[in-house]
Design an enzyme around this catalytic site. Structure first.
Site, PDB file in Angstrom:
ATOM      1  N   PHE A 143       0.745  -1.002  -0.006  1.00  0.00           N
ATOM      2  CA  PHE A 143      -0.424  -0.042   0.363  1.00  0.00           C
ATOM      3  C   PHE A 143       0.652   1.419   0.141  1.00  0.00           C
ATOM      4  O   PHE A 143       0.631   2.451   0.225  1.00  0.00           O
ATOM      5  CB  PHE A 143      -0.785  -0.046   1.080  1.00  0.00           C
ATOM      6  CG  PHE A 143      -1.706  -1.300   1.203  1.00  0.00           C
ATOM      7  CD1 PHE A 143      -2.625  -1.592  -0.087  1.00  0.00           C
ATOM      8  CD2 PHE A 143      -1.408  -2.036   2.514  1.00  0.00           C
ATOM      9  CE1 PHE A 143      -2.663  -3.001   0.281  1.00  0.00           C
ATOM     10  CE2 PHE A 143      -1.660  -3.589   2.472  1.00  0.00           C
ATOM     11  CZ  PHE A 143      -2.904  -3.993   1.715  1.00  0.00           C
ATOM     12  N   ARG A 174     -10.081   1.563 -19.517  1.00  0.00           N
ATOM     13  CA  ARG A 174      -9.918   0.353 -19.687  1.00  0.00           C
ATOM     14  C   ARG A 174     -10.430  -0.462 -18.670  1.00  0.00           C
ATOM     15  O   ARG A 174      -8.962  -0.345 -18.141  1.00  0.00           O
ATOM     16  CB  ARG A 174      -9.731  -0.869 -21.074  1.00  0.00           C
ATOM     17  CG  ARG A 174      -9.327  -1.666 -21.037  1.00  0.00           C
ATOM     18  CD  ARG A 174      -8.143  -2.588 -22.881  1.00  0.00           C
ATOM     19  NE  ARG A 174      -9.391  -2.129 -24.010  1.00  0.00           N
ATOM     20  CZ  ARG A 174      -8.342  -1.851 -25.044  1.00  0.00           C
ATOM     21  NH1 ARG A 174      -7.446  -3.149 -24.645  1.00  0.00           N
ATOM     22  NH2 ARG A 174      -9.014  -1.656 -26.271  1.00  0.00           N
ATOM     23  N   ILE A 175     -10.816  -1.873 -18.580  1.00  0.00           N
ATOM     24  CA  ILE A 175     -10.350  -2.763 -17.388  1.00  0.00           C
ATOM     25  C   ILE A 175     -10.134  -3.631 -17.502  1.00  0.00           C
ATOM     26  O   ILE A 175     -10.736  -4.326 -18.985  1.00  0.00           O
ATOM     27  CB  ILE A 175     -12.061  -2.429 -16.802  1.00  0.00           C
ATOM     28  CG1 ILE A 175     -12.214  -1.326 -16.372  1.00  0.00           C
ATOM     29  CG2 ILE A 175     -12.195  -3.702 -15.759  1.00  0.00           C
ATOM     30  CD1 ILE A 175     -11.392  -0.421 -14.946  1.00  0.00           C
ATOM     31  N   LYS A 192     -12.419  -8.760 -12.919  1.00  0.00           N
ATOM     32  CA  LYS A 192     -12.086  -9.440 -11.195  1.00  0.00           C
ATOM     33  C   LYS A 192     -11.606  -8.994 -10.636  1.00  0.00           C
ATOM     34  O   LYS A 192     -10.676  -7.986  -9.441  1.00  0.00           O
ATOM     35  CB  LYS A 192     -11.597 -10.663 -12.127  1.00  0.00           C
ATOM     36  CG  LYS A 192     -12.766 -11.826 -10.571  1.00  0.00           C
ATOM     37  CD  LYS A 192     -11.760 -13.300 -10.990  1.00  0.00           C
ATOM     38  CE  LYS A 192     -12.326 -13.984  -9.564  1.00  0.00           C
ATOM     39  NZ  LYS A 192     -12.848 -15.895  -9.907  1.00  0.00           N
ATOM     40  N   VAL A 202      -7.009   2.276 -11.482  1.00  0.00           N
ATOM     41  CA  VAL A 202      -8.295   1.406 -10.857  1.00  0.00           C
ATOM     42  C   VAL A 202      -7.786   1.843  -9.127  1.00  0.00           C
ATOM     43  O   VAL A 202      -8.355   1.814  -8.259  1.00  0.00           O
ATOM     44  CB  VAL A 202      -8.405   0.393 -10.551  1.00  0.00           C
ATOM     45  CG1 VAL A 202      -9.994   0.302  -9.519  1.00  0.00           C
ATOM     46  CG2 VAL A 202      -8.607   0.373 -11.597  1.00  0.00           C
ATOM     47  N   GLU A 233      -5.499   3.369  -6.737  1.00  0.00           N
ATOM     48  CA  GLU A 233      -5.512   4.901  -6.005  1.00  0.00           C
ATOM     49  C   GLU A 233      -6.574   5.333  -5.744  1.00  0.00           C
ATOM     50  O   GLU A 233      -7.686   5.594  -4.752  1.00  0.00           O
ATOM     51  CB  GLU A 233      -4.811   5.810  -7.082  1.00  0.00           C
ATOM     52  CG  GLU A 233      -3.051   4.840  -6.653  1.00  0.00           C
ATOM     53  CD  GLU A 233      -2.488   4.871  -5.317  1.00  0.00           C
ATOM     54  OE1 GLU A 233      -2.797   4.703  -4.266  1.00  0.00           O
ATOM     55  OE2 GLU A 233      -0.764   4.359  -5.585  1.00  0.00           O
TER      56      GLU A 233
END
Length: 718
Positions: A221, A608-609, A613, A683, A685
């Site tokens: 993290f 774009r992802i 999942k 994605v 942060e």
């Protein structure tokens, strides 16, 4: 796709830093300083050395003098980094003052308690609000003071966000081994290249004489974004003893042996007209740093570009304290700033009797007003619309304390999330073997987001192979270099390098096929050749083709290979950010002040992802972290000596299963082709940013009481 490394992890076969079996390894335990600031006057290690199994005790009295060259490309902040065992000065409580090396961990632990250290101690400065601040970093456009003074509606409020610690499941650990003048370390790190350069600089040796290995990271993290003193200590102990040395920090030592999210004080003044159009914002920000390094993060960015307004003034002041140096923690800077900004916007909406979403909609900018650049994509309006619909925002009675469920007051709130789209230069090695399988390597990390899986997906897609015929390897400084594994930049940077390398190899194979007179594809236009399941064929004549395996075998080629690369443009022509809208529902016990989060929804404009999942795993984990910051996490420091009072997971509270509500994430369809070849924006942060203010705003809606300090405790609501 499920994680390609999932079976290794759930069966215990994934090897983390402390788990590598290195023959002859000794065990090291750090002796921590027990005063906040001062000097060491004496060290008595006789009892420790007499303990069975103890090999040595190293301190500033007998440690070698180290080079400590400058290492600007290792994430070291401005200042002079802590130089372990190089002098008698104590700069913060818990600073390493010695290390015990023994045959067994138990012997080293016991002997460390036998080392007696005497000090000339002084009163440390540990309070953000009473210590003098350094020279501020400033930003301004327009005339914010005049505009604020003349505004029809004014808000002048101060927020405070507590220090947070990362607390990953895997503690920080290092195994160090010298082979002559060459150093190998197995380390928990988010940047093998940065750790390599730091160790080379500390020991005064060339970079290529240091090898860093980190195949698995059990959460970080941000805590692994630089090499902390214990990494150097392990290497010093290994050189001193001539044996490999393993050093694992105890949970307590993570609170001063590695960094933390700094505490923030944030005064915010907002001016607006009675229709809710913002005219001015004045931000006065203070954040803690250490006395020997100046840590600064991007807390000013959201206040410059998130909302449209002609007049902005900001001052960010670092406050040097007698503490160890902070480090980036999930959603760094943006998460802390968003708590103040998004809480204040909610306060303004209430004062104006406006819906919080409507107020934000009225202040949507047409361009990035901090740079004048157009946004690459900015779909916040759609995030608000989709989120409001899916959350059921229309059922909300805006009046505070208007909804109850028995003894519980029910409230809903929302906030905007934003994070910049970071990208860095990266490389990847790609090899296509004659058996039709591919190997891809890059010196990145995987601390949990699924790098192994997402890079395998990109490679398989680009090469036209199935997932099970691609092997992706990472975590070795000898592999092609990458930027740090943080800042939501890995998919954009490393993924683009992997894509480029695989494209080059695929084109090599196609070129070989169309030029080979024995190939069914001989003479074809390369643009007409497609690859699926490892087989090249013509688009309009799929029967005409052959497999990679047939082509390479016939041509006597053991493999095809290439180095793929990605370099972000030197000057962007657009403003790149990831956006989101976070909605939260809370229940507050009217008598006890207990807060329970019932549900949280996040809607994101993240390009774009690649893997929905994995994205869900990131989003839900980030929301859980935001719940922790909002309601639980708070590092407590004893002002007498700087000791962290709650340096354990019994007293430093983090969300557990019983604290987690119904969580949901939605990703808007689309990509950002300007950002990178993959069209991703990241994605990891943004999903943490905005959660704490959404919860705080929901607490206000439930109770009518505005809490401006994090975490929100039962005491603050009574």
């Amino acid at each position: 796709m499920s994680r390609v490394d999932g079976r290794l992890k759930v069966t215990g076969h994934a090897t983390y830093a402390a788990e590598h079996k290195i023959d002859g390894a000794l065990h090291a335990v750090v002796v921590d300083g027990s005063v906040g600031v001062g000097r060491i006057t004496a060290i008595d290690d006789r009892a420790a050395l007499a303990h069975p199994g103890v090999r040595t005790v190293i301190s500033h009295l007998n440690a070698p003098r180290l080079a400590y060259r400058d290492s600007p490309n290792a994430n070291n902040p401005e200042g002079s980094r802590l130089r372990v065992f190089q002098d008698d000065r104590i700069r913060f409580f818990g600073q390493p003052v010695a290390v015990v090396v023994a045959d067994t961990l138990e012997a080293a632990q016991h002997a460390a308690r036998l080392v007696e250290v005497r000090y000339d101690a002084h009163q440390p400065a540990t309070d953000l609000h009473s210590a003098p601040a350094g020279e501020p970093t400033t930003y301004a456009r327009g005339n914010a003071d005049t505009a604020f003074a003349g505004a029809a509606v004014k808000l002048d409020v101060t927020y405070d966000a507590a220090r947070n610690h990362h607390n990953p499941m895997e503690p920080h650990a290092t195994i160090a081994r010298w082979d002559g003048d060459r150093l190998t370390v197995w380390d928990k790190t988010q940047w093998v290249g940065g750790t390599q350069r730091e160790l080379a600089a500390v020991f005064g040796i060339p970079d290529d004489q240091v090898r860093v290995l980190s195949p698995f990271v059990g959460g970080a993290f941000g805590s692994g974004l630089r090499a902390w003193p214990h990494v150097t200590i392990a290497a010093v102990a290994a050189r001193h003893t001539g044996r490999p040395v393993k050093l694992v920090l105890a949970r307590r030592q993570l609170y001063f042996g590695t960094g933390f999210r700094p505490r923030y004080g944030y005064r915010l003044r907002i001016g607006a007209d009675r229709r809710g159009r913002l005219s001015a914002m004045i931000h006065d920000i203070t954040a803690e740093t250490s006395s020997y390094e100046k840590f600064v993060e991007a807390a000013m960015a959201p206040g410059q570009m998130l909302y449209s307004m002609p007049h902005v003034r900001q001052a960010y002041s670092s406050v040097p304290l007698d503490v160890n140096t902070p480090i980036w923690m999930r959603g760094p800077g943006y998460a802390s700033a968003s708590f103040a900004i998004e809480s204040a916007v909610d306060e303004l909406a209430h004062a104006l009797n406006l819906d919080p979403i409507e107020l934000r909609q009225r202040n949507e900018p047409a361009k990035d007003e901090s740079t004048g650049l157009p946004f690459s994509t900015r779909r916040l309006r759609e995030c608000y619309t989709v989120g409001a619909r899916e959350f059921g925002w229309h059922r909300r009675n805006p009046a505070p304390r208007s909804s109850r469920d028995g003894d519980w007051l029910i409230g809903t709130g929302m906030a905007t999330s934003v994070y910049d789209t970071a990208r860095g230069a990266a490389q990847a090695y790609v090899r296509l073997d004659a058996n039709g399988a591919a190997l891809v390597q890059s010196a990145t990390s995987d601390m949990g987001p699924g790098t192994y899986t997402s890079m395998t997906q990109v490679a398989a897609d680009a090469l036209g192979l199935t997932m099970d015929t691609v092997r992706f390897e990472l975590g070795d400084s000898r592999m092609p270099p990458t930027p740090p594994h943080g800042g939501s930049q890995t998919m954009a940077s490393v993924g683009s390098a992997v894509l480029n390398g695989c494209d080059l190899v695929r084109q090599q194979a196609i070129t070989l096929a169309v030029n080979d007179t024995r190939s069914p594809l001989h003479g074809a236009d390369p643009a007409d050749v497609i690859v699926r399941n490892g087989r090249m064929a013509l688009k309009n004549s799929p029967a005409r083709g052959e497999s990679y395996r047939q082509l390479l075998s016939r041509n006597g080629r053991a493999h095809l290979e290439a180095i793929g690369g990605f370099a972000p443009p030197e000057q962007d022509r657009s403003s790149f950010y990831t956006y989101g809208a976070v909605f939260a529902e809370v229940a507050v016990d009217a008598q006890l002040g207990l807060v329970r989060v019932r549900r949280v929804l996040g809607v994101y404009d993240a390009g774009r992802i690649v893997s929905p999942k994995l994205a869900d795993s990131q989003a839900l984990g980030g929301i859980v972290g935001g719940i922790g910051s909002a309601l639980l996490e708070h590092t407590v420091t004893d002002p007498r000596d700087g000791r962290v009072v709650n340096a354990n997971l019994a007293d430093y509270l983090v969300p557990v299963n019983a604290d987690i509500p119904v969580l949901r994430a939605i990703y808007l369809d689309g990509s950002d082709p300007q950002a990178d070849p993959l069209g991703v924006k990241g994605v990891g942060e943004v999903v943490h940013v905005g959660v704490a203010p959404a919860i705080a705003n929901a607490v206000f809606h439930a109770t009518g009481k505005r809490i401006r300090n994090l975490p929100i405790t039962a005491e603050s609501l009574l």
